[in-house]
Scaffold this motif. Structure first.
Motif, mmCIF file in Angstrom:
data_model
loop_
_atom_site.group_PDB
_atom_site.id
_atom_site.type_symbol
_atom_site.label_atom_id
_atom_site.label_comp_id
_atom_site.label_asym_id
_atom_site.label_seq_id
_atom_site.Cartn_x
_atom_site.Cartn_y
_atom_site.Cartn_z
ATOM 1 N N ILE A 207 -35.053 38.324 -1.750
ATOM 2 C CA ILE A 207 -36.215 38.968 -1.142
ATOM 3 C C ILE A 207 -35.808 39.878 0.021
ATOM 4 N N THR A 208 -34.859 39.414 0.838
ATOM 5 C CA THR A 208 -34.505 40.154 2.055
ATOM 6 C C THR A 208 -33.384 41.173 1.833
ATOM 7 N N LEU A 209 -32.319 40.764 1.173
ATOM 8 C CA LEU A 209 -31.148 41.629 1.010
ATOM 9 C C LEU A 209 -30.837 41.906 -0.456
ATOM 10 N N GLY A 210 -31.840 41.743 -1.302
ATOM 11 C CA GLY A 210 -31.608 41.948 -2.732
ATOM 12 C C GLY A 210 -31.229 43.371 -3.075
ATOM 13 N N GLY A 211 -31.702 44.331 -2.291
ATOM 14 C CA GLY A 211 -31.358 45.715 -2.559
ATOM 15 C C GLY A 211 -29.887 46.023 -2.386
ATOM 16 N N PHE A 212 -29.165 45.179 -1.652
ATOM 17 C CA PHE A 212 -27.726 45.353 -1.448
ATOM 18 C C PHE A 212 -26.906 44.399 -2.318
ATOM 19 N N GLY A 213 -27.578 43.675 -3.212
ATOM 20 C CA GLY A 213 -26.865 42.782 -4.128
ATOM 21 C C GLY A 213 -26.428 41.476 -3.518
ATOM 22 N N ALA A 214 -26.990 41.097 -2.349
ATOM 23 C CA ALA A 214 -26.554 39.862 -1.686
ATOM 24 C C ALA A 214 -26.832 38.632 -2.536
ATOM 25 N N ASP A 215 -27.948 38.640 -3.259
ATOM 26 C CA ASP A 215 -28.280 37.483 -4.087
ATOM 27 C C ASP A 215 -27.282 37.307 -5.217
ATOM 28 N N ARG A 216 -26.901 38.405 -5.838
ATOM 29 C CA ARG A 216 -25.927 38.323 -6.934
ATOM 30 C C ARG A 216 -24.543 37.924 -6.423
ATOM 31 N N PHE A 217 -24.159 38.443 -5.261
ATOM 32 C CA PHE A 217 -22.869 38.048 -4.687
ATOM 33 C C PHE A 217 -22.863 36.554 -4.375
ATOM 34 N N TYR A 218 -23.982 36.048 -3.856
ATOM 35 C CA TYR A 218 -24.064 34.621 -3.523
ATOM 36 C C TYR A 218 -23.915 33.752 -4.766
ATOM 37 N N LEU A 219 -24.482 34.190 -5.872
ATOM 38 C CA LEU A 219 -24.429 33.415 -7.112
ATOM 39 C C LEU A 219 -23.108 33.593 -7.859
ATOM 40 N N GLY A 220 -22.197 34.381 -7.315
ATOM 41 C CA GLY A 220 -20.897 34.577 -7.949
ATOM 42 C C GLY A 220 -20.876 35.666 -9.002
ATOM 43 N N GLN A 221 -21.941 36.439 -9.094
ATOM 44 C CA GLN A 221 -22.031 37.524 -10.076
ATOM 45 C C GLN A 221 -21.693 38.841 -9.374
ATOM 46 N N TRP A 222 -20.405 39.056 -9.124
ATOM 47 C CA TRP A 222 -20.001 40.186 -8.297
ATOM 48 C C TRP A 222 -20.157 41.521 -9.005
ATOM 49 N N ARG A 223 -20.081 41.561 -10.316
ATOM 50 C CA ARG A 223 -20.275 42.827 -11.025
ATOM 51 C C ARG A 223 -21.708 43.326 -10.858
ATOM 52 N N GLU A 224 -22.666 42.406 -11.076
ATOM 53 C CA GLU A 224 -24.062 42.774 -10.887
ATOM 54 C C GLU A 224 -24.344 43.101 -9.423
ATOM 55 N N GLY A 225 -23.655 42.385 -8.500
ATOM 56 C CA GLY A 225 -23.832 42.665 -7.087
ATOM 57 C C GLY A 225 -23.393 44.068 -6.709
ATOM 58 N N LEU A 226 -22.244 44.487 -7.260
ATOM 59 C CA LEU A 226 -21.775 45.847 -7.002
ATOM 60 C C LEU A 226 -22.728 46.877 -7.599
ATOM 61 N N GLY A 227 -23.258 46.564 -8.787
ATOM 62 C CA GLY A 227 -24.202 47.482 -9.416
ATOM 63 C C GLY A 227 -25.446 47.684 -8.574
ATOM 64 N N LYS A 228 -25.966 46.595 -8.008
ATOM 65 C CA LYS A 228 -27.153 46.705 -7.151
ATOM 66 C C LYS A 228 -26.825 47.404 -5.835
ATOM 67 N N LEU A 229 -25.619 47.147 -5.311
ATOM 68 C CA LEU A 229 -25.240 47.737 -4.030
ATOM 69 C C LEU A 229 -25.166 49.259 -4.110
ATOM 70 N N PHE A 230 -24.528 49.770 -5.156
ATOM 71 C CA PHE A 230 -24.322 51.219 -5.261
ATOM 72 C C PHE A 230 -25.525 51.942 -5.864
ATOM 73 N N SER A 231 -26.478 51.190 -6.410
ATOM 74 C CA SER A 231 -27.691 51.837 -6.942
ATOM 75 C C SER A 231 -28.905 51.559 -6.059
ATOM 76 N N PHE A 232 -28.643 50.975 -4.853
ATOM 77 C CA PHE A 232 -29.726 50.623 -3.934
ATOM 78 C C PHE A 232 -30.784 49.759 -4.631
ATOM 79 N N GLY A 233 -30.275 48.751 -5.324
ATOM 80 C CA GLY A 233 -31.170 47.825 -6.012
ATOM 81 C C GLY A 233 -31.895 48.452 -7.172
ATOM 82 N N GLY A 234 -31.227 49.417 -7.832
ATOM 83 C CA GLY A 234 -31.888 50.100 -8.946
ATOM 84 C C GLY A 234 -33.151 50.803 -8.483
#
Length: 260
Positions: A207-234
């Motif tokens: 909810i708070t940092l999802g646009g930067f992929g923090a949720d995906r990084f926390y869950l260990g899904q670093w590929r999806e986290g990078l995708g959200k980070l560079f696309s500003f959360g799609g």
């Protein structure tokens, strides 16, 4: 959604149409999960559950009873089979019972038992007994409540899936529990292990940092986290979808474990 559509004012209709399609796809995904979960439960209905409602008689000749084992195969252990106590209080591995299968499921039944070689016990009168009567509930060991047996856990199966996956394992009845049939049996259980990830933390990050992929990084899904980070959360669409998917528990840790 309204903010993005206001930015794209010339294509506002297309924007609302895109969000409508995303919402329909998400609802279809949730319905598939629910249908898969329900079908997995309905398909796994066991015949003994239906028999229990009718109060049927257990007459299955396919389940071998402990009475078929010779006393030599059930060697007593003085550490687990204390002598001098009540015969009815002895652990199941310390006695040999002549179980019969013509009892009514779920009802108390009486069986004739004797202690293993080297084990001495007494009856209610205080006299030593070589044969005694044991009253237990008429049910096979694999029909026991899950709290009465222990199974080997598996950490190699995925817990977050639709429908939720199962695994084959071996279960052993607890020593103080008496039942008919083999005390070790196979069971098909739902994947149910955790790697220490918290659902509340994942949802808060989404909810708070999802646009930067923090949720995906926390869950260990670093590929999806990078995708959200560079696309500003799609552009906000991916962020919104992840909030919903994590909220309903569909997106979980990358190792396949359950939330805590």
């Amino acid at each position: 959604m309204a903010t993005i559509c206001q930015i794209w004012r010339p294509d506002r209709g297309r924007c609302f149409k895109t969000y409508g399609i995303v919402l329909v796809l998400f609802m279809d995904l949730v319905l598939q999960c629910v249908n898969g979960y329900m079908s997995s439960h309905i398909g796994q209905e066991l015949p003994y559950a239906r028999d229990a409602q009718r109060g049927s008689v257990i007459t299955s000749p396919e389940v071998s009873a402990p009475a078929s084992a010779s006393p030599a195969d059930k060697k007593s252990n003085t550490s687990t089979c204390p002598s001098g106590g009540l015969c009815s209080r002895l652990p199941a591995e310390c006695i040999n019972c002549s179980y019969h299968h013509n009892c009514t499921y779920g009802k108390p039944a009486s069986f004739t038992c004797r202690p293993n070689k080297g084990v001495h016990c007494i009856g209610e009168s205080g006299q030593q007994q070589t044969n005694f009567s044991l009253s237990i509930v008429c049910q096979f060991c694999w029909q026991l409540d899950p709290s009465q047996y222990k199974c080997k856990d598996s950490t190699n199966c995925m817990t977050v899936s639709c429908p939720r996956k199962r695994y084959n394992t071996t279960c052993d009845v607890l020593g103080h529990v008496h039942c008919i049939g083999n005390r070790r049996f196979n069971k098909r259980l739902f994947c149910n292990w955790t790697g220490g990830y918290k659902w509340s933390t994942a949802l808060a990050l989404s909810i708070t940092l999802g646009g930067f992929g923090a949720d995906r990084f926390y869950l260990g899904q670093w590929r999806e986290g990078l995708g959200k980070l560079f696309s500003f959360g799609g552009l906000g669409i991916w962020t919104l979808i992840d909030v919903l998917l994590i909220g309903v528990g569909y997106v979980g840790p990358a190792d396949g474990s359950l939330y805590i």
